[in-house]
Design an enzyme around this catalytic site. Structure first.
Site, mmCIF file in Angstrom:
data_model
loop_
_atom_site.group_PDB
_atom_site.id
_atom_site.type_symbol
_atom_site.label_atom_id
_atom_site.label_comp_id
_atom_site.label_asym_id
_atom_site.label_seq_id
_atom_site.Cartn_x
_atom_site.Cartn_y
_atom_site.Cartn_z
ATOM 1 N N SER A 204 0.847 -1.180 0.000
ATOM 2 C CA SER A 204 0.000 0.000 0.000
ATOM 3 C C SER A 204 0.886 1.234 0.000
ATOM 4 C CB SER A 204 -0.899 0.016 1.242
ATOM 5 O OG SER A 204 -0.120 0.374 2.368
ATOM 6 N N LYS A 205 0.252 2.391 0.023
ATOM 7 C CA LYS A 205 1.009 3.649 -0.054
ATOM 8 C C LYS A 205 2.031 3.789 1.076
ATOM 9 C CE LYS A 205 -1.809 6.446 -3.000
ATOM 10 N NZ LYS A 205 -3.177 5.865 -2.875
ATOM 11 N N ARG A 206 1.742 3.140 2.209
ATOM 12 C CA ARG A 206 2.699 3.204 3.320
ATOM 13 C C ARG A 206 4.083 2.709 2.920
ATOM 14 N NH1 ARG A 206 2.040 -0.527 6.704
ATOM 15 N NH2 ARG A 206 0.447 -1.582 5.488
ATOM 16 N N HIS A 207 4.119 1.845 1.918
ATOM 17 C CA HIS A 207 5.401 1.274 1.496
ATOM 18 C C HIS A 207 6.134 2.161 0.500
ATOM 19 C CE1 HIS A 207 3.078 -2.346 2.815
ATOM 20 N NE2 HIS A 207 4.222 -2.591 3.419
ATOM 21 N N GLY A 208 5.587 3.335 0.208
ATOM 22 C CA GLY A 208 6.225 4.190 -0.793
ATOM 23 C C GLY A 208 5.417 4.147 -2.080
#
Ligand code: GLU
Length: 429
Positions: A204-208
């Site tokens: 997800s976006k948390r991973h970049g």
């Protein structure tokens, strides 16, 4: 004839998972063609969620596929345009007694107690009993539910193979029942594994960056992205190395190599792969892919600079940034380690620069061999280690503590520019 489809919903960017699904479908088609079979990839935009679907997202998805080189043979078709057919198909099932009106909606009648299929990835998958209850196919407002629109479309488009994410496994039994109700053989289903971040959680976006366009703008080459995506859930088997040119991927790709377990997205591996693809292309061919970052330079000069920085570049942005600095198009910006090196002993730094600027002044044969010998003599003459002279030069010319060997760096920067910059750095810092 083999007919597959990629069916993105235009409710967001083309993300890594969607691009990987598109790629597997595309590779399947290309591989089949190479074996002499007729095959087509259909692009179907599933825009039935009117609130979240936008033309802009559709465009971004098409652009992303085009950037990756994933050409489609038919479409783009828009699911929303099939509404009349979806409704007619639902009415047909009612007329055949396979569906019934229920509070304004149309509900499909489930008579089977088990549905199973041989998945191209997971082998046998079976659903029974309580998972299989009558379900709505047409809502009270006469719009189709996802499972119904997809089957109506796949039947209409004569799709033979459905390859999509694991998250759709629970939809497949309903879809198979609908195929049977239409009197059709279901297609081959293959559910490709999820993609996780390095922490084992769903990507997800948390991973970049998760949108394909982000990687395009970060200086990743499309062939590297394709190589990387192919290995997210597919393995060629054996100890085949991981670098694949597109033709090699087409040759090697089959669903036998698609893994059941989730794939892990490692951004470092993507950068490594990008560096491999940049080196495989070589400086001259890279020049055409760098945009206008080096456009101000004569091509031969640009190629020389690219060759100098390529071994220490992971993205095309790295190349442009380092080449522009060496060419004097951008001022040198110190990175953290360089700044720390200077801060530790500013006098030693300045002294190293002064000694080298003075010592190199009378060198007329500005070649790597001569400069190497000269730098060592300069250090020796002052009773210093070679590094005490070379590292300040490197930092003054690149802003970094790592670069090509300093003698080569001096050559690529050029005599006049190098001497001027060393003198300026010696007096300013
Ligand atoms: N539109 C669906 C999605 O984006 C794909 C459906 C399918 O491939 O069957 O997840």
């Amino acid at each position: 004839m083999i007919r597959v489809r990629f069916a993105p919903s235009p409710t967001g960017f083309l993300h890594v998972g969607g691009a990987r699904t598109a790629l597997f479908n595309w590779l399947f088609v290309q591989h089949a063609r190479r074996r002499g079979e007729e095959a087509a990839l259909i692009l179907r935009v599933e825009d039935t969620d009117k609130e979240r679907s936008t033309d802009a997202f559709t465009q971004v998805i098409l652009d992303g596929m085009t950037w990756l080189g994933l050409s489609w043979d038919e479409g783009p078709f828009f699911q929303g345009e099939g509404l009349a057919r979806h409704q007619a198909d639902a009415e047909r099932l009612v007329a055949d007694g396979k569906a019934y009106a229920d509070e304004g909606a149309i509900r499909f009648r489930v008579t089977h107690e088990e549905v199973a299929w041989d998945d191209a990835v997971h082998a046998r998958i079976a659903f029974h009993g309580k998972d299989l209850e009558d379900f709505v196919i047409l809502r009270a407002d006469r719009t189709p539910v996802y499972n119904f629109a997809v089957v109506s479309d796949d039947v209409h488009m004569r799709v033979t193979h459905v390859f999509r994410g694991d998250d759709h496994i629970s939809n497949t039994p309903k879809q198979i029942l609908l195929y049977r109700a239409f009197g059709r053989e279901p297609p081959v289903f293959g559910h490709v594994p999820m993609i996780l971040g390095m922490d084992g959680k769903k990507l997800s976006k948390r991973h970049g960056a998760t949108a394909v366009a982000d990687y395009q703008h970060e200086g990743i080459l499309p062939q590297a992205m394709v190589n990387f995506l192919a290995l997210l859930g597919w393995s060629p088997g054996g100890d085949r190395e991981l670098f694949f040119a597109i033709g090699e991927l087409i040759e090697a790709f089959t669903f036998d190599g698609v893994q059941r377990k989730a794939a892990v997205f490692d951004p470092k591996k993507l950068e490594w792969m990008n560096a491999e693809h940049m080196r495989a292309l070589g400086p001259a061919r890279l020049l055409g892919l760098l945009g206008d970052g080096l456009g101000a330079l004569p091509p031969a000069r640009a190629v020389e600079l690219i060759a100098a920085v390529l071994p220490r570049s992971r993205t095309t942005l790295d190349i442009v940034r380092q080449a522009r600095q060496r060419a004097g198009l951008d001022p040198v910006a110190q990175d953290e380690k360089a700044a720390a090196f200077i801060a530790k002993d500013p006098d030693a730094y300045r002294n190293g620069l002064r000694l080298s600027a003075n010592g190199l002044q009378d060198v007329t044969d500005w070649s790597a061999a001569t400069l190497e010998a000269k730098l060592r003599r300069i250090a020796e003459a002052s009773g210093m280690k070679a590094g005490a002279v070379m590292q300040p030069v490197r930092i003054a010319l690149t802003g970094s503590t790592v670069s090509e060997p300093v003698n080569e760096l001096l050559v690529v920067v050029g005599r006049e520019a190098a001497l001027a910059r060393l003198r300026a750095a010696a007096s300013s810092s």
